[in-house]
Scaffold this active site. Structure first.
Site, PDB file in Angstrom:
ATOM      1  N   PHE A   1       0.894  -1.118  -0.128  1.00 10.79           N
ATOM      2  CA  PHE A   1      -0.159  -0.131  -0.022  1.00 10.79           C
ATOM      3  C   PHE A   1       0.994   1.374   0.125  1.00 10.79           C
ATOM      4  O   PHE A   1       1.812   1.211   0.522  1.00 10.79           O
ATOM      5  CB  PHE A   1      -0.905  -0.082   1.294  1.00 10.79           C
ATOM      6  CG  PHE A   1      -1.500   1.516   1.551  1.00 10.79           C
ATOM      7  CD1 PHE A   1      -2.438   2.012   0.845  1.00 10.79           C
ATOM      8  CD2 PHE A   1      -1.144   1.661   2.929  1.00 10.79           C
ATOM      9  CE1 PHE A   1      -2.883   3.359   1.129  1.00 10.79           C
ATOM     10  CE2 PHE A   1      -1.666   3.146   2.987  1.00 10.79           C
ATOM     11  CZ  PHE A   1      -2.565   3.961   2.158  1.00 10.79           C
ATOM     12  N   SER A   2       0.555   2.255  -0.853  1.00  9.51           N
ATOM     13  CA  SER A   2       1.165   3.531  -0.797  1.00  9.51           C
ATOM     14  C   SER A   2       2.664   3.446  -1.357  1.00  9.51           C
ATOM     15  O   SER A   2       2.826   2.903  -2.385  1.00  9.51           O
ATOM     16  CB  SER A   2       1.125   4.193   0.494  1.00  9.51           C
ATOM     17  OG  SER A   2       1.389   5.646   0.379  1.00  9.51           O
ATOM     18  N   SER A   3       3.604   3.574  -0.436  1.00  7.14           N
ATOM     19  CA  SER A   3       4.962   3.500  -0.875  1.00  7.14           C
ATOM     20  C   SER A   3       5.168   2.001  -1.191  1.00  7.14           C
ATOM     21  O   SER A   3       6.015   1.637  -1.884  1.00  7.14           O
ATOM     22  CB  SER A   3       5.981   3.882   0.127  1.00  7.14           C
ATOM     23  OG  SER A   3       7.346   3.736  -0.232  1.00  7.14           O
TER      24      SER A   3
ATOM     25  N   HIS B   1      -6.877   8.177   0.401  1.00  5.65           N
ATOM     26  CA  HIS B   1      -5.457   7.474   0.478  1.00  5.65           C
ATOM     27  C   HIS B   1      -5.527   6.530   1.662  1.00  5.65           C
ATOM     28  O   HIS B   1      -5.259   6.650   2.915  1.00  5.65           O
ATOM     29  CB  HIS B   1      -4.507   8.312   0.754  1.00  5.65           C
ATOM     30  CG  HIS B   1      -3.187   7.760   0.398  1.00  5.65           C
ATOM     31  ND1 HIS B   1      -2.671   7.432  -0.542  1.00  5.65           N
ATOM     32  CD2 HIS B   1      -2.030   7.360   1.208  1.00  5.65           C
ATOM     33  CE1 HIS B   1      -1.425   6.894  -0.477  1.00  5.65           C
ATOM     34  NE2 HIS B   1      -0.933   6.834   0.604  1.00  5.65           N
TER      35      HIS B   1
END
Length: 292
Positions: free
Chosen positions: A135-137, A275
């Site tokens: 997730f995300s990075s 996000h």
């Protein structure tokens, strides 16, 4: 974004079955000194599948262990979970680093591959059933791992990430980095994006990982255009085109984008979703082929 842990850093998370998350100190070549944590269920399968689960910026492997329900699915199905953890760059993965964007080039990616090889050897894992998600990075790094090491991963699932090599040339890939062009939805043609993947492993002609891309349409930190760009990239690499969209899959907020027959590439966009780690474990594991 950081996901708050329910556990202290010194105490390893534990499931109801008794198995616990354990740190591995010596797992092989580790150019950037990242950390390895592993979850091996009490009833591990013969020649188990392996999932690498990558945490977001500001997070840790220990926190990401409690960030999804994957450990309970591991208990039920016998696969092994690897939780890499980076202490570098505000706990963000080096998705901008030429080393990680190059096959056998080192970087965080090189350390993660060492973790996979360690697990395959130690637990007699199935090298044809190695997967990566994040997730995300961690979603960004999922695309990097799939692009730089296609021979290692059978499939990947990126949540709120960016295309492989989207941050190439930037000085960093954290929310605090000066260059946020990638995270704000840098656009290229499918052919240009595909070339980034192919150039990460010149001469490679083998199979490519199947990919699943998920993003919230209300994400302002990593814009939803980033998922569109990642889908353009993998559609080019995998040679499939968008065939249909299905509303309400896997839940009412989401629309599923099916490429080809859906076995190679799928996208999911969540209306009103920001996000956040919108991980639907059943959908992901079915795509991976690990549950029915």
């Amino acid at each position: 974004m950081q996901i708050k842990s329910l556990f202290g850093l010194a105490a390893m998370a534990q499931t109801a079955f008794g198995a616990s998350l354990q740190q591995v100190q010596n797992f092989g070549n580790n150019p950037t000194r990242i950390q390895m944590y592993i979850y091996v269920p009490d009833r591990v399968a013969t020649n188990p599948a392996i999932i690498v689960a990558l945490h977001p910026c500001g997070g840790t492997g220990q926190q990401w262990f409690s960030g999804t329900r994957l450990p309970s699915f591991a208990d039920q199905n016998g696969f092994i979970l690897i939780y890499p953890s980076t202490p570098n760059q505000s706990n963000c993965w080096d998705v901008h680093n030429p080393a990680s964007l190059t096959h056998n080039g080192g970087g965080d990616a090189g350390g993660i591959i060492s973790m996979v090889n360690y697990t395959l050897d130690r637990y007699k894992g199935n090298k044809d059933k190695v997967y990566v998600m994040g997730f995300s990075s961690g979603g960004m790094m999922t695309n990097v791992m799939a692009g730089s090491y296609p021979e290692v991963f059978e499939a990947g699932a990126a949540y709120s990430g960016t295309a492989h090599a989207c941050f190439a040339g930037a000085g960093g890939a954290t929310p605090f980095s000066a260059n946020q062009t990638c995270a704000q939805g840098l656009q290229k043609t499918p052919e240009q994006w595909g070339a980034f993947v192919r150039n990460s492993y010149p001469g490679y002609n083998g199979r490519r990982p199947r990919m699943m891309i998920t993003h919230g349409n209300a994400d302002t930190l990593v814009r939803p255009q980033c998922a569109t760009e990642a889908l353009k990239q993998w559609s080019n690499v995998l040679g499939v085109s968008l065939t249909r969209q299905v509303q309400g899959v896997p839940s009412s907020q989401f629309t599923q984008h099916i490429y080809g027959d859906g076995t190679q590439l799928q996208g999911f966009f969540g209306q009103g979703v920001g996000h956040a780690p919108s991980v639907n474990e059943q959908t992901m594991l079915r795509f991976f082929g690990l549950i029915a």
